[in-house]
Write a protein that holds these residues in place. Structure first.
Motif, PDB file in Angstrom:
ATOM      1  N   ASP A 120       0.809  -1.234   0.000  1.00 25.33           N
ATOM      2  CA  ASP A 120       0.000   0.000   0.000  1.00 25.33           C
ATOM      3  C   ASP A 120       0.834   1.271   0.000  1.00 25.33           C
ATOM      4  OD1 ASP A 120      -2.316  -1.508  -0.019  1.00 25.33           O
ATOM      5  OD2 ASP A 120      -2.608  -1.398   2.155  1.00 25.33           O
ATOM      6  N   GLN A 121       2.118   1.150   0.354  1.00 22.33           N
ATOM      7  CA  GLN A 121       3.016   2.313   0.359  1.00 22.33           C
ATOM      8  C   GLN A 121       3.872   2.353  -0.914  1.00 22.33           C
ATOM      9  OE1 GLN A 121       2.846   0.246   3.307  1.00 22.33           O
ATOM     10  NE2 GLN A 121       1.219   1.643   3.917  1.00 22.33           N
ATOM     11  N   GLN A 160       5.912   0.137  -1.992  1.00 19.50           N
ATOM     12  CA  GLN A 160       7.202  -0.520  -1.827  1.00 19.50           C
ATOM     13  C   GLN A 160       7.143  -1.916  -2.441  1.00 19.50           C
ATOM     14  OE1 GLN A 160       6.819   0.068   2.419  1.00 19.50           O
ATOM     15  NE2 GLN A 160       8.878   0.967   2.455  1.00 19.50           N
ATOM     16  N   LYS A 167       1.166  10.101  -5.174  1.00 21.64           N
ATOM     17  CA  LYS A 167       0.882   9.366  -3.935  1.00 21.64           C
ATOM     18  C   LYS A 167       2.138   8.679  -3.420  1.00 21.64           C
ATOM     19  CE  LYS A 167      -3.929   8.534  -5.139  1.00 21.64           C
ATOM     20  NZ  LYS A 167      -4.906   7.530  -5.608  1.00 21.64           N
ATOM     21  N   GLU A 213       4.485   8.777   0.223  1.00 22.21           N
ATOM     22  CA  GLU A 213       4.944   7.595   0.958  1.00 22.21           C
ATOM     23  C   GLU A 213       6.463   7.561   1.066  1.00 22.21           C
ATOM     24  OE1 GLU A 213       2.985   5.785   2.660  1.00 22.21           O
ATOM     25  OE2 GLU A 213       1.100   6.478   1.787  1.00 22.21           O
ATOM     26  N   ASN A 243       7.444  10.004   3.722  1.00 19.94           N
ATOM     27  CA  ASN A 243       7.185   9.428   5.046  1.00 19.94           C
ATOM     28  C   ASN A 243       8.262   8.412   5.413  1.00 19.94           C
ATOM     29  OD1 ASN A 243       4.845  10.935   5.246  1.00 19.94           O
ATOM     30  ND2 ASN A 243       3.508   9.261   4.566  1.00 19.94           N
TER      31      ASN A 243
END
Length: 71
Positions: free
Chosen positions: A29-30, A32, A60, A64, A67
């Motif tokens: 979801d990130q 990766q 998006k 990520e 973050n």
């Protein structure tokens, strides 16, 4: 013919890439891949599509990545 699949060659082995059944790069979801320090977006993940979709996923993913680097 346009884009059909990502060209992975040596990436699969060196980055420990997991692929979806359709040959696209599998991400969480990130955004990766299985190597948490590597991110993938756009057509390599979703398959051929509109450029606006690739741009949106890139935006998006940038959040990520920021973050991830801020941890």
């Amino acid at each position: 013919m346009g884009f059909t699949q990502p060209i992975l060659e040596d990436f699969e082995e060196h980055l420990n890439l997991e692929l979806e059944k359709n040959g696209n790069i599998k991400v969480n979801d990130q955004f990766q891949i299985s190597n948490s320090k590597v991110f993938a977006v756009g057509d390599a993940v979703n398959g051929p599509g509109l450029v606006v979709s690739a741009i949106a996923s890139g935006q998006k993913a940038a959040i990520e990545i920021n973050n991830f680097l801020s941890e």
